[in-house]
Scaffold this motif. Sequence first.
Motif, mmCIF file in Angstrom:
data_model
loop_
_atom_site.group_PDB
_atom_site.id
_atom_site.type_symbol
_atom_site.label_atom_id
_atom_site.label_comp_id
_atom_site.label_asym_id
_atom_site.label_seq_id
_atom_site.Cartn_x
_atom_site.Cartn_y
_atom_site.Cartn_z
ATOM 1 N N GLN A 60 0.834 -1.209 0.000
ATOM 2 C CA GLN A 60 0.000 0.000 0.000
ATOM 3 C C GLN A 60 0.869 1.260 0.000
ATOM 4 O OE1 GLN A 60 -2.719 -0.733 3.337
ATOM 5 N NE2 GLN A 60 -4.223 -1.488 1.862
ATOM 6 N N GLU A 61 1.900 1.214 -0.872
ATOM 7 C CA GLU A 61 2.836 2.324 -1.003
ATOM 8 C C GLU A 61 3.227 2.460 -2.463
ATOM 9 O OE1 GLU A 61 6.515 3.638 1.612
ATOM 10 O OE2 GLU A 61 7.024 1.918 0.361
ATOM 11 N N ALA A 62 3.385 3.708 -2.926
ATOM 12 C CA ALA A 62 3.766 3.932 -4.320
ATOM 13 C C ALA A 62 4.643 5.180 -4.420
ATOM 14 C CB ALA A 62 2.524 4.103 -5.197
ATOM 15 N N CYS A 63 5.547 5.143 -5.382
ATOM 16 C CA CYS A 63 6.402 6.279 -5.684
ATOM 17 C C CYS A 63 5.627 7.253 -6.555
ATOM 18 C CB CYS A 63 7.651 5.801 -6.424
ATOM 19 S SG CYS A 63 8.740 7.135 -6.957
ATOM 20 N N VAL A 64 5.833 8.536 -6.330
ATOM 21 C CA VAL A 64 5.166 9.541 -7.153
ATOM 22 C C VAL A 64 5.499 9.320 -8.627
ATOM 23 C CG1 VAL A 64 6.959 11.306 -6.945
ATOM 24 C CG2 VAL A 64 4.597 11.993 -7.335
ATOM 25 N N CYS A 65 6.689 8.797 -8.909
ATOM 26 C CA CYS A 65 7.085 8.551 -10.298
ATOM 27 C C CYS A 65 6.189 7.523 -10.982
ATOM 28 C CB CYS A 65 8.550 8.111 -10.362
ATOM 29 S SG CYS A 65 8.924 6.603 -9.439
ATOM 30 N N ASP A 66 5.528 6.665 -10.192
ATOM 31 C CA ASP A 66 4.630 5.650 -10.748
ATOM 32 C C ASP A 66 3.176 6.103 -10.786
ATOM 33 O OD1 ASP A 66 6.742 3.821 -11.084
ATOM 34 O OD2 ASP A 66 6.566 3.179 -8.993
ATOM 35 N N HIS A 81 -2.505 17.037 -5.810
ATOM 36 C CA HIS A 81 -3.527 16.111 -5.316
ATOM 37 C C HIS A 81 -2.982 15.237 -4.194
ATOM 38 C CE1 HIS A 81 -6.638 17.262 -8.074
ATOM 39 N NE2 HIS A 81 -5.942 16.912 -9.141
ATOM 40 N N LEU A 82 -1.741 14.788 -4.331
ATOM 41 C CA LEU A 82 -1.125 13.966 -3.285
ATOM 42 C C LEU A 82 -0.944 14.774 -1.994
ATOM 43 C CD1 LEU A 82 1.478 12.088 -5.479
ATOM 44 C CD2 LEU A 82 -0.503 11.062 -4.320
ATOM 45 N N LYS A 83 -0.614 16.047 -2.130
ATOM 46 C CA LYS A 83 -0.466 16.913 -0.963
ATOM 47 C C LYS A 83 -1.803 17.060 -0.234
ATOM 48 C CE LYS A 83 0.752 21.586 0.452
ATOM 49 N NZ LYS A 83 1.044 22.939 0.021
ATOM 50 N N VAL A 84 -2.886 17.249 -0.983
ATOM 51 C CA VAL A 84 -4.212 17.377 -0.375
ATOM 52 C C VAL A 84 -4.579 16.100 0.371
ATOM 53 C CG1 VAL A 84 -6.687 17.634 -0.875
ATOM 54 C CG2 VAL A 84 -5.023 19.113 -2.017
ATOM 55 N N LEU A 85 -4.329 14.945 -0.246
ATOM 56 C CA LEU A 85 -4.629 13.664 0.399
ATOM 57 C C LEU A 85 -3.762 13.444 1.633
ATOM 58 C CD1 LEU A 85 -5.073 11.445 -2.775
ATOM 59 C CD2 LEU A 85 -6.856 12.052 -1.120
ATOM 60 N N THR A 86 -2.515 13.896 1.586
ATOM 61 C CA THR A 86 -1.614 13.763 2.728
ATOM 62 C C THR A 86 -2.059 14.678 3.864
ATOM 63 O OG1 THR A 86 0.212 13.166 1.266
ATOM 64 C CG2 THR A 86 0.802 13.924 3.475
ATOM 65 N N LEU A 91 -2.951 9.736 3.234
ATOM 66 C CA LEU A 91 -1.649 9.225 2.818
ATOM 67 C C LEU A 91 -0.576 9.794 3.733
ATOM 68 C CD1 LEU A 91 -1.833 9.797 -1.069
ATOM 69 C CD2 LEU A 91 -2.226 7.647 0.154
ATOM 70 N N SER A 92 0.518 9.057 3.862
ATOM 71 C CA SER A 92 1.717 9.609 4.499
ATOM 72 C C SER A 92 2.788 9.676 3.423
ATOM 73 C CB SER A 92 2.169 8.749 5.676
ATOM 74 O OG SER A 92 2.554 7.467 5.235
ATOM 75 N N ARG A 93 3.763 10.553 3.613
ATOM 76 C CA ARG A 93 4.798 10.793 2.607
ATOM 77 C C ARG A 93 6.162 10.581 3.227
ATOM 78 N NH1 ARG A 93 8.085 15.130 1.059
ATOM 79 N NH2 ARG A 93 8.315 15.394 -1.179
ATOM 80 N N SER A 94 7.024 9.890 2.480
ATOM 81 C CA SER A 94 8.424 9.770 2.874
ATOM 82 C C SER A 94 9.287 10.010 1.643
ATOM 83 C CB SER A 94 8.714 8.392 3.480
ATOM 84 O OG SER A 94 8.516 7.371 2.526
ATOM 85 N N LYS A 95 10.429 10.614 1.864
ATOM 86 C CA LYS A 95 11.321 10.939 0.763
ATOM 87 C C LYS A 95 12.495 9.965 0.777
ATOM 88 C CE LYS A 95 13.331 14.912 -1.454
ATOM 89 N NZ LYS A 95 12.684 15.236 -2.655
ATOM 90 N N ARG A 103 2.199 6.364 1.236
ATOM 91 C CA ARG A 103 1.661 5.152 1.850
ATOM 92 C C ARG A 103 0.245 5.431 2.345
ATOM 93 N NH1 ARG A 103 3.542 0.450 3.924
ATOM 94 N NH2 ARG A 103 5.692 1.022 3.512
ATOM 95 N N LEU A 104 -0.650 4.485 2.113
ATOM 96 C CA LEU A 104 -2.031 4.585 2.560
ATOM 97 C C LEU A 104 -2.097 4.579 4.083
ATOM 98 C CD1 LEU A 104 -5.062 4.540 1.690
ATOM 99 C CD2 LEU A 104 -4.949 2.072 2.004
ATOM 100 N N GLN A 105 -2.953 5.412 4.634
ATOM 101 C CA GLN A 105 -3.238 5.437 6.073
ATOM 102 C C GLN A 105 -4.659 4.910 6.263
ATOM 103 O OE1 GLN A 105 -0.760 6.482 8.416
ATOM 104 N NE2 GLN A 105 0.303 6.133 6.486
ATOM 105 N N PRO A 106 -4.816 3.578 6.373
ATOM 106 C CA PRO A 106 -6.153 2.974 6.379
ATOM 107 C C PRO A 106 -7.056 3.462 7.506
ATOM 108 C CG PRO A 106 -4.443 1.290 6.647
ATOM 109 C CD PRO A 106 -3.757 2.595 6.508
ATOM 110 N N GLU A 107 -6.472 3.908 8.624
ATOM 111 C CA GLU A 107 -7.316 4.362 9.733
ATOM 112 C C GLU A 107 -8.127 5.603 9.359
ATOM 113 O OE1 GLU A 107 -3.264 6.149 10.065
ATOM 114 O OE2 GLU A 107 -3.956 4.100 9.885
ATOM 115 N N ALA A 108 -7.609 6.429 8.467
ATOM 116 C CA ALA A 108 -8.364 7.602 8.016
ATOM 117 C C ALA A 108 -9.578 7.181 7.198
ATOM 118 C CB ALA A 108 -7.475 8.540 7.213
#
Length: 118
Positions: A60-66, A81-86, A91-95, A103-108
Amino acid sequence: MVTMLPVISSAPIDAAACCAPLVKEPISQTEAERLAATMKALADPARLRLLSIVASSADQEACVCDLIEPIGLSQPTVSHHLKVLTEAGFLSRSKRGTWAYYRLQPEALAGVADFLAV
């Protein structure tokens, strides 16, 4: 013409501390405003598709490039759009190096689903 509205609250919904289900009791004004801001983040076809792609990816994780090509939007638009979802907590974001991974945050999602459950 579509007008993008800003997300007012960046506080994610906590499934355990969230609202009572809609049909059990009326929600407070504060809960309604928080939930509306969160649901507003989902109220866009591109964001729903991005969430679906991340959720169905390995771990349940994907690179922005994909995520750019399947959505068919420019990189800056996908990043917005990813920023709004984060910010809404979906979603959570890691660099890692030059790429951002989401990565999906299923609890939300569970918090929104629990509220709407009859």
